[in-house]
Structure formats: C-alpha cells, structure tokens
Design an enzyme around this catalytic site. Structure first.
Site, PDB file in Angstrom:
ATOM      1  N   TYR A 199     -62.874 -17.741  -9.302  1.00 56.38           N
ATOM      2  CA  TYR A 199     -63.988 -18.811  -8.640  1.00 56.38           C
ATOM      3  C   TYR A 199     -63.109 -19.353  -7.330  1.00 56.38           C
ATOM      4  CZ  TYR A 199     -68.214 -21.109  -8.025  1.00 56.38           C
ATOM      5  OH  TYR A 199     -69.255 -21.300  -7.627  1.00 56.38           O
ATOM      6  N   ASP A 230     -79.112  -6.726  -2.546  1.00 55.93           N
ATOM      7  CA  ASP A 230     -77.621  -6.740  -4.021  1.00 55.93           C
ATOM      8  C   ASP A 230     -76.512  -6.840  -2.506  1.00 55.93           C
ATOM      9  OD1 ASP A 230     -75.455  -6.692  -5.066  1.00 55.93           O
ATOM     10  OD2 ASP A 230     -75.628  -4.377  -5.432  1.00 55.93           O
ATOM     11  N   LYS A 274     -63.926 -18.599  -3.260  1.00 51.81           N
ATOM     12  CA  LYS A 274     -64.714 -19.783  -2.519  1.00 51.81           C
ATOM     13  C   LYS A 274     -63.593 -20.967  -1.756  1.00 51.81           C
ATOM     14  CE  LYS A 274     -68.898 -19.906  -4.882  1.00 51.81           C
ATOM     15  NZ  LYS A 274     -70.017 -19.514  -3.976  1.00 51.81           N
TER      16      LYS A 274
END
Ligand code: NAI
Length: 233
Positions: free
Chosen positions: A136, A42, A140
């Site tokens: 997102y 994980d 990124k």
C-alpha cells in the site's frame, strides 16, 4: 462543473459526490460495486475508462478515489496481492489521468481550453510507513510522484493535477481498525488534533482543489491528516 468520481459508492468518494452536489455541481459517481447511484467503472481496465468517457463524458473534473488496502507483512504478501495494489491504486489513477488528457488533447486546435482539474487520493503513507503495508505504501508514494509528473503535462492543456494525502479517516476501509478502542486510542495520541477524520473533511479539500479558488495550485499534495505527518514526537 461535471466531475467524475471513482470509488464513489462509499467512503471518501461518496462524500466527495455529496459535497459537489451540495455546491451545485454534477457528480458522476463511478465504482466497480454495482449500486443504483453509480455507473460501472473498473479503474484497472482501459476499456472501462474509454466506455465511461465516451458514454458519459466530457468532464471538467476527475477525482481518483478508488483504492484498496490489505494488511500483510512483505514475507506473507502474495505476488497477486502486491500486483493488485499497483493495478488499482496506481495504474487505475494513471489510466484516469491519461483518459482525461486524451479527451482534452483530441479537442479541435481552435478550441481554447476551459480549466479542468484532477484530484488523486494518496495517503499519509506516501511519506510515513507502517508495518504490514509495504504494498500500500509503495502504491501511494507512486501516486504523489505521478501527480507531479501529470501536473507538468496537464498545464499546457489547462488541466491542474493535485493530490490529497488523508490521515486516518472513518470509512468502510478503516472500519475494522476503528472499532478497536486500542487502535483508536493510539491514533488519537498520535494525531495532534486528537481525533480521526471524517470523509466530509476530505471532500471539502477535494472540492477546493477542483475549484477556481485553486487556480494556481498544481502538482502538489495536500496533507489532510490532523497534523499526523507534522508530528515528530
Ligand atoms: P473504501 O474502501 O471505503 O472505498 C473505496 C471504493 O473504491 C469502494 O467503493 C470500492 O468499491 C472502490 N474500488 C475498489 N477497487 C475498484 C476498482 N478496481 N474500480 C473501481 N472502484 C474500485 O475506501 P476509502 O477509505 O473511502 O478510501 C478512498 C481512497 O482514500 C482510497 O484510495 C484510499 O486508499 C484512500 N485513503 C483512505 C484513508 C482512510 O483512512 N480511509 C487514508 C488514506 C488514504
């Protein structure tokens, strides 16, 4: 080369593992999904990283492919959803880099460092934004910044750190979008090479960045996007 690949159960991570094996390297696939060919990792857990490095390491390469993406406008995104993207996409990448660096730094002072390489997976969304992706996009963009900062600290211990910014790639993550002919037509019109990309095309770039052929490349992000981000029209 022994390379740990996170998110190796499917999509780009799986393609990277296959490409490395084809090229005669050992790929250790790690994922949160329990699968026969993967060890458990994980990426959001410090303990999980330590367990993998202590039990299966050392590694000459690390490819940080694990990532998540949901769609929601900022007003509809929950705090947990935002935080989860930070945890997996950026903290998970940072934890992998830290673990790699720590294991290199712990080597005896007399050891001369063999070259090592880390490849992070960013996205075209690090530089071009789309609606309903703020969480997102933010995660990124952070991967690109982290890649530069880590490259500076990695150089003295012989670790190059680069990133790939994929465009639209056919994987389980994008499946839902790529079954919609309208979405595909929009993408094909927007991407200069006129098609979406395949995971194997990202794996080739990762394989190059891991190799000695890229020995003078560090701190950079390679846009593997069919020209998408070059297209201002
Ligand atoms: P995918 O959804 O097919 O595969 C992602 C993998 O990451 C899955 O196997 C999943 O189990 C694993 N994962 C998720 N959370 C994890 C965790 N906490 N610990 C360990 N593993 C975990 O996605 P895909 O398309 O292969 O994406 C790989 C990377 O490329 C991601 O970082 C994604 O954001 C990035 N990317 C993908 C693009 C695309 O068009 N497919 C475009 C740009 C970037």
């Amino acid at each position: 080369m022994r390379v740990l690949v996170t998110g190796g159960a499917q999509g780009i991570g799986l393609a990277v593992c296959k490409k490395l094996e084809e090229n005669g390297h050992e790929a250790i696939s790690a994922d949160k999904q329990e699968q026969a060919d993967c060890i458990y990792l994980d990426v959001t857990s410090e303990e999980s990283w330590e367990t993998v490095f202590n039990s299966v390491g050392p590694f000459d390469g690390l490819v940080n492919c694990a990532g998540i993406r949901t769609r929601n406008l900022i007003v509809d995104t929950t705090f947990e959803e935002f935080q989860r993207h930070m945890d997996v996409n950026i903290t998970g990448t940072w934890l992998g880099i830290r673990e790699m660096f720590r294991h290199r730094s712990n080597q005896p002072a007399s050891t001369s460092f063999t070259p090592a390489s880390i490849v992070n997976i960013a996205s075209v969304n690090a530089v071009i934004a789309v609606p309903a992706q703020a969480h997102y996009v933010a995660s990124k963009t952070a991967v690109v910044g982290l890649t530069k900062a880590a490259a500076i600290e990695g150089a003295p211990i012989g670790v190059r750190v680069n990133a790939i910014a994929p465009g639209a790639i056919r994987t389980p993550m994008t499946e839902e979008r790529l079954v919609d002919p309208e979405q595909v037509a929009w993408l094909e019109g927007r991407i200069p090479v006129g098609r979406v990309g395949e995971p194997d095309e990202m794996a080739s770039v990762a394989s190059f960045l891991l190799s000695d052929g890229a020995s003078y490349i560090t701190g950079t992000t390679v846009f593997a996007d069919g020209g998408w981000t070059a297209n201002g029209v």
